[in-house]
Design a protein around this motif. Structure first.
Motif, PDB file in Angstrom:
ATOM      1  N   LEU A 177     155.381  65.383  40.627  1.00  0.00           N
ATOM      2  CA  LEU A 177     155.754  64.827  39.327  1.00  0.00           C
ATOM      3  C   LEU A 177     154.706  65.119  38.265  1.00  0.00           C
ATOM      4  N   ARG A 178     153.466  65.261  38.698  1.00  0.00           N
ATOM      5  CA  ARG A 178     152.388  65.578  37.750  1.00  0.00           C
ATOM      6  C   ARG A 178     152.687  66.881  37.015  1.00  0.00           C
ATOM      7  N   ASP A 179     153.338  67.812  37.681  1.00  0.00           N
ATOM      8  CA  ASP A 179     153.657  69.095  37.070  1.00  0.00           C
ATOM      9  C   ASP A 179     155.010  69.090  36.366  1.00  0.00           C
ATOM     10  N   GLU A 180     155.845  68.081  36.640  1.00  0.00           N
ATOM     11  CA  GLU A 180     157.192  68.070  36.074  1.00  0.00           C
ATOM     12  C   GLU A 180     157.276  67.308  34.751  1.00  0.00           C
ATOM     13  N   VAL A 181     156.537  66.201  34.626  1.00  0.00           N
ATOM     14  CA  VAL A 181     156.711  65.336  33.464  1.00  0.00           C
ATOM     15  C   VAL A 181     156.219  66.045  32.202  1.00  0.00           C
ATOM     16  N   LEU A 182     156.718  65.544  31.092  1.00  0.00           N
ATOM     17  CA  LEU A 182     156.363  66.132  29.799  1.00  0.00           C
ATOM     18  C   LEU A 182     154.871  65.979  29.539  1.00  0.00           C
ATOM     19  N   ALA A 183     154.222  67.096  29.184  1.00  0.00           N
ATOM     20  CA  ALA A 183     152.766  67.103  29.052  1.00  0.00           C
ATOM     21  C   ALA A 183     152.284  66.282  27.869  1.00  0.00           C
ATOM     22  N   THR A 184     153.161  66.029  26.895  1.00  0.00           N
ATOM     23  CA  THR A 184     152.740  65.271  25.720  1.00  0.00           C
ATOM     24  C   THR A 184     152.790  63.765  25.918  1.00  0.00           C
ATOM     25  N   THR A 185     153.271  63.295  27.069  1.00  0.00           N
ATOM     26  CA  THR A 185     153.351  61.862  27.328  1.00  0.00           C
ATOM     27  C   THR A 185     152.079  61.386  28.022  1.00  0.00           C
ATOM     28  N   ARG A 186     151.857  60.081  27.926  1.00  0.00           N
ATOM     29  CA  ARG A 186     150.700  59.484  28.580  1.00  0.00           C
ATOM     30  C   ARG A 186     150.913  59.267  30.067  1.00  0.00           C
TER      31      ARG A 186
ATOM     32  N   ASP B  32     147.619  60.834  37.147  1.00  0.00           N
ATOM     33  CA  ASP B  32     146.305  61.261  37.638  1.00  0.00           C
ATOM     34  C   ASP B  32     145.522  60.068  38.192  1.00  0.00           C
ATOM     35  N   TYR B  33     145.568  58.959  37.491  1.00  0.00           N
ATOM     36  CA  TYR B  33     144.847  57.769  37.964  1.00  0.00           C
ATOM     37  C   TYR B  33     145.489  57.210  39.230  1.00  0.00           C
ATOM     38  N   LEU B  34     146.827  57.225  39.290  1.00  0.00           N
ATOM     39  CA  LEU B  34     147.514  56.752  40.494  1.00  0.00           C
ATOM     40  C   LEU B  34     147.163  57.621  41.699  1.00  0.00           C
TER      41      LEU B  34
ATOM     42  N   GLY C 257     145.257  54.045  49.332  1.00  0.00           N
ATOM     43  CA  GLY C 257     146.618  54.166  49.834  1.00  0.00           C
ATOM     44  C   GLY C 257     147.603  53.244  49.158  1.00  0.00           C
ATOM     45  N   LEU C 258     147.207  52.594  48.050  1.00  0.00           N
ATOM     46  CA  LEU C 258     148.054  51.632  47.349  1.00  0.00           C
ATOM     47  C   LEU C 258     148.212  52.042  45.892  1.00  0.00           C
ATOM     48  N   LEU C 259     149.356  51.647  45.317  1.00  0.00           N
ATOM     49  CA  LEU C 259     149.616  51.896  43.909  1.00  0.00           C
ATOM     50  C   LEU C 259     149.282  50.695  43.036  1.00  0.00           C
ATOM     51  N   GLY C 260     149.374  49.486  43.614  1.00  0.00           N
ATOM     52  CA  GLY C 260     149.189  48.267  42.833  1.00  0.00           C
ATOM     53  C   GLY C 260     147.855  48.165  42.115  1.00  0.00           C
ATOM     54  N   PRO C 261     146.713  48.385  42.805  1.00  0.00           N
ATOM     55  CA  PRO C 261     145.418  48.281  42.108  1.00  0.00           C
ATOM     56  C   PRO C 261     145.293  49.212  40.913  1.00  0.00           C
ATOM     57  N   ALA C 262     145.837  50.419  41.014  1.00  0.00           N
ATOM     58  CA  ALA C 262     145.761  51.349  39.886  1.00  0.00           C
ATOM     59  C   ALA C 262     146.630  50.884  38.732  1.00  0.00           C
ATOM     60  N   MET C 263     147.803  50.311  39.026  1.00  0.00           N
ATOM     61  CA  MET C 263     148.680  49.835  37.962  1.00  0.00           C
ATOM     62  C   MET C 263     148.078  48.630  37.256  1.00  0.00           C
ATOM     63  N   HIS C 264     147.284  47.834  37.973  1.00  0.00           N
ATOM     64  CA  HIS C 264     146.583  46.720  37.319  1.00  0.00           C
ATOM     65  C   HIS C 264     145.595  47.251  36.278  1.00  0.00           C
ATOM     66  N   GLN C 265     144.933  48.342  36.598  1.00  0.00           N
ATOM     67  CA  GLN C 265     143.980  48.930  35.662  1.00  0.00           C
ATOM     68  C   GLN C 265     144.677  49.616  34.491  1.00  0.00           C
TER      69      GLN C 265
END
Length: 288
Positions: A50-59, A65-67, A75-83
Motif C-alpha cells: 500500500l505504501r507504493d499504491e496510495v497517492l503520494a500527495t496524501t499524508r 511509514d510509521y506503522l 508487531g502491533l498497529l495500536g501503539p503507532a496509531m496512538h502516536q
C-alpha cells in the motif's frame, strides 16, 4: 467538610478534519487489509504494498511509514496509531486496540471492515447524527465497552464541543435509560412537543438530533434495539454495521461423532468375540 469526587472527562487530542483524498486512500487501505489481512499475506507486506499504491500527495504515506516501523518492532498497529492522533481518530485507534487485545473477541478483520465503511461514509454527506449512530451501533453489536468506546467517539473531529459533551454524558446513562429514550429526549421532535404544549425547554436538551431521528426513536421505545438500529440505518443512510459471524463448530462436531462411532464399533466387536468364545484377553495385557 464532605468532599465529593468529581469525575472529570478525559482529554483527547482532537485532530483536524482531513481532506477528501485522505479518506479515499484510507478507505482503500482498510479495504485491502480487510480482504487480504486474514489470508496468506501478513499485514507488514500489505502495508509495504500500500505504501507504493496510495497517492503520494496524501499524508497517509507518512502514516504507513510509521506503522511499518512500529509493526516491525512490536508487531502491533495500536501503539503507532496512538502516536498518530493528529491523523487517525480515537475511535479508529480504539477499534484496532480492541482487535489486538488478547482477552477480547473483536476480530481484526471486523475492525478493518468497520473502518472501511466509515471512511467511505465520510466521503458522502456525512452528518454528526449518522456518524454517531453508526459508531454507537458498532459498540453494541461488537459488545465493546461503552465507557472507553464513547470516550473515543467523543474525540472525533466531526463533533463540536456540544456534541462531545453530550456523548461523554451518555456513559453514565447507558444501561439505566433506554437508548431510544435518550435519542428522543435529545431531538428536535421532543423540543417541538414541548413548545406545542407551551412547556419550558429550560434545563432540557441539548437538542442535537433532528426531528426525523426523534420520531424514529419515539416509535421504537420499549422495543428490541435491533428494530431501532434497523430503522435508523434505513432512513439515515449510514453504512450497515457488520454483525459478528457465529462460530462454525460443525467440523468439531463431526470429529467427535467419528470418534464416538469408532469406540462403538470396538465395543460391538468385543461383544461378538465374547459371544463366540473367541475373545483373547491377552492382547490387552501390558507388554513388558
Amino acid at each position: 467538610m464532605n468532599r465529593k469526587a468529581i469525575r472529570r472527562s478525559p482529554v483527547l487530542t482532537r485532530g483536524p478534519v482531513l481532506e477528501r483524498e485522505e479518506y479515499i486512500e484510507q478507505a482503500h487501505l482498510f479495504e485491502l487489509l480487510f480482504e487480504q489481512g486474514g489470508g496468506a499475506f501478513p499485514i507488514q507486506e500489505l502495508l509495504q504494498q500500500l505504501r507504493d499504491e496510495v497517492l503520494a500527495t496524501t499524508r497517509l504515506v507518512m502514516a504507513i511509514d510509521y506503522l511499518l516501523t512500529e509493526i516491525k518492532h512490536s508487531g502491533l498497529l495500536g501503539p503507532a496509531m496512538h502516536q498518530l492522533s493528529h491523523y487517525f481518530t480515537p475511535f479508529q485507534t480504539y477499534l484496532i486496540d480492541q482487535s489486538e487485545s488478547d482477552t477480547g473477541r473483536f476480530l481484526m478483520s471486523t475492525a478493518f471492515q468497520v473502518l472501511h465503511s466509515e471512511a467511505k461514509y465520510r466521503l458522502q454527506d456525512c452528518s454528526p447524527v449518522g456518524l454517531f449512530l453508526y459508531q454507537f451501533e458498532v459498540l453494541c453489536r461488537s459488545r465493546l465497552t461503552y465507557d472507553r468506546g464513547l470516550t473515543a467517539i467523543s474525540g472525533d473531529p466531526l463533533y463540536d464541543n456540544q456534541w462531545s459533551q453530550w456523548i461523554l454524558g451518555l456513559r453514565a446513562q447507558i444501561g439505566l435509560v433506554d437508548f431510544a429514550d435518550l435519542l428522543f429526549l435529545s431531538s428536535e421532535y421532543y423540543r417541538d412537543q414541548l413548545l406545542a404544549s407551551k412547556q419550558s425547554t429550560e434545563g432540557k436538551g441539548p437538542f442535537l438530533l433532528d426531528a426525523k431521528t426523534g420520531r424514529i426513536a419515539f416509535a421504537n421505545r420499549r422495543k428490541d434495539p435491533t428494530f431501532l438500529f434497523g430503522a435508523l440505518q434505513r432512513h439515515m443512510g449510514y453504512p450497515a454495521v457488520p454483525r459478528p459471524k457465529p462460530v462454525d463448530d460443525s467440523k468439531e462436531v463431526l470429529s467427535r461423532m467419528s470418534r464416538r462411532i469408532e469406540r462403538l464399533e470396538s465395543r460391538i466387536q468385543l461383544m461378538e468375540e465374547e459371544r463366540r468364545a473367541t475373545l483373547d484377553i491377552t492382547k490387552f495385557y501390558e507388554k513388558q
